[in-house]
Write an enzyme that holds these catalytic residues in place. Sequence first.
Site, PDB file in Angstrom:
ATOM      1  N   GLU A 153       0.897  -1.152  -0.049  1.00  0.00           N
ATOM      2  CA  GLU A 153      -0.130  -0.070  -0.111  1.00  0.00           C
ATOM      3  C   GLU A 153       0.921   1.149  -0.045  1.00  0.00           C
ATOM      4  O   GLU A 153       1.850   1.487   0.922  1.00  0.00           O
ATOM      5  CB  GLU A 153      -0.858  -0.034   1.348  1.00  0.00           C
ATOM      6  CG  GLU A 153      -1.973  -1.217   1.250  1.00  0.00           C
ATOM      7  CD  GLU A 153      -2.711  -1.249   2.481  1.00  0.00           C
ATOM      8  OE1 GLU A 153      -4.010  -1.157   2.532  1.00  0.00           O
ATOM      9  OE2 GLU A 153      -2.164  -1.181   3.691  1.00  0.00           O
ATOM     10  N   VAL A 154       0.754   2.155  -0.752  1.00  0.00           N
ATOM     11  CA  VAL A 154       1.530   3.328  -0.998  1.00  0.00           C
ATOM     12  C   VAL A 154       0.584   4.390  -0.687  1.00  0.00           C
ATOM     13  O   VAL A 154      -0.445   4.672  -1.193  1.00  0.00           O
ATOM     14  CB  VAL A 154       1.956   3.611  -2.577  1.00  0.00           C
ATOM     15  CG1 VAL A 154       2.478   5.000  -2.640  1.00  0.00           C
ATOM     16  CG2 VAL A 154       2.819   2.656  -3.036  1.00  0.00           C
TER      17      VAL A 154
END
Length: 317
Positions: A153-154
């Site tokens: 997850e960015v």
Amino acid sequence: MPTTEIKTVAVIGTGVIGASWTALLLARGLRVLVTDPAPDAEKNLGAYLKAQWLTLTEMGLSEGASLSNYNFVDSLDDHFDVIDFIQENGPERVEFKRTLFAYLDEKARPDVIIASSSSGIPSSQYASACRNHPERVLVGHPFNPPHLIPLVEVVPHGATDRESVVPRVMEFYKSLGKKPVLIQQETPGFVVNRLQAAVLMEAYSLVRRGVISAADLDTTMTASLGLRWALNGPFVLNAMAGGGSFLHFLEHLGPAAKSWHDDMQKHAFEMTPKAIEELNRSVETTIPTTDLNALQQERDRVLLRLMDLKEKSTLLK
């Protein structure tokens, strides 16, 4: 911010996540500088890397991949000139991260991205301590273990450079074989952990109330939802269940789902000492007596086969 080819990555912290990141980076042919003040951290990391190398070899090693291409250092002070990317895996404490990120921001070159593996603390809570380049700070939260599970997850904060930093991070993680997803807004726990928490809290409630045993609850997941969700996400599955129409699914089952959700809220599990102890008594006898290391190795073997089948599929990637 200029683009720099990433050749050397600094990994801070060698717990489960940091060690796994290190293994993946080495398997992708990168040089890694590792630091962790914990006693026996260097020895434990070496043992972990050797244990995981067979799995990584089965996944496929990149050109230049080598178990010897890392250095364990007491401090990064003398190495910032060669560091091209930083992956932080320190304790989940805001003040700790504020101090650490202020130091990294002061020492690292301006083009170096500083990503945190934090599983729930938004980077806005510590990026404000970075007086030079807070725009290169964000979260790159993997799913455990990072060398095996592809998701990351960015999560940028409000001041993260979305024109330069975010695309560079996404491309870097893709180059490692990861499947990065961009979280558009900071939210506690991000997305995966929130979804997981929702399922877990209902599982805890059902078992504590005696609706189902812990062993049978695990079976309901592994023999139904877990199998389907490994191949399709909830929205696609909803559309399939609705005969190809997501709208039809909501119109048909939405009212019933709403009543179920209302009942879940009525019986929500509360994290009190009494509730935890009662739940533990129901669960502890169901934990497999099999060697947990052997269980993990078998899980990883099956996961590799599943991911290989998905990669070869034209529809299920």
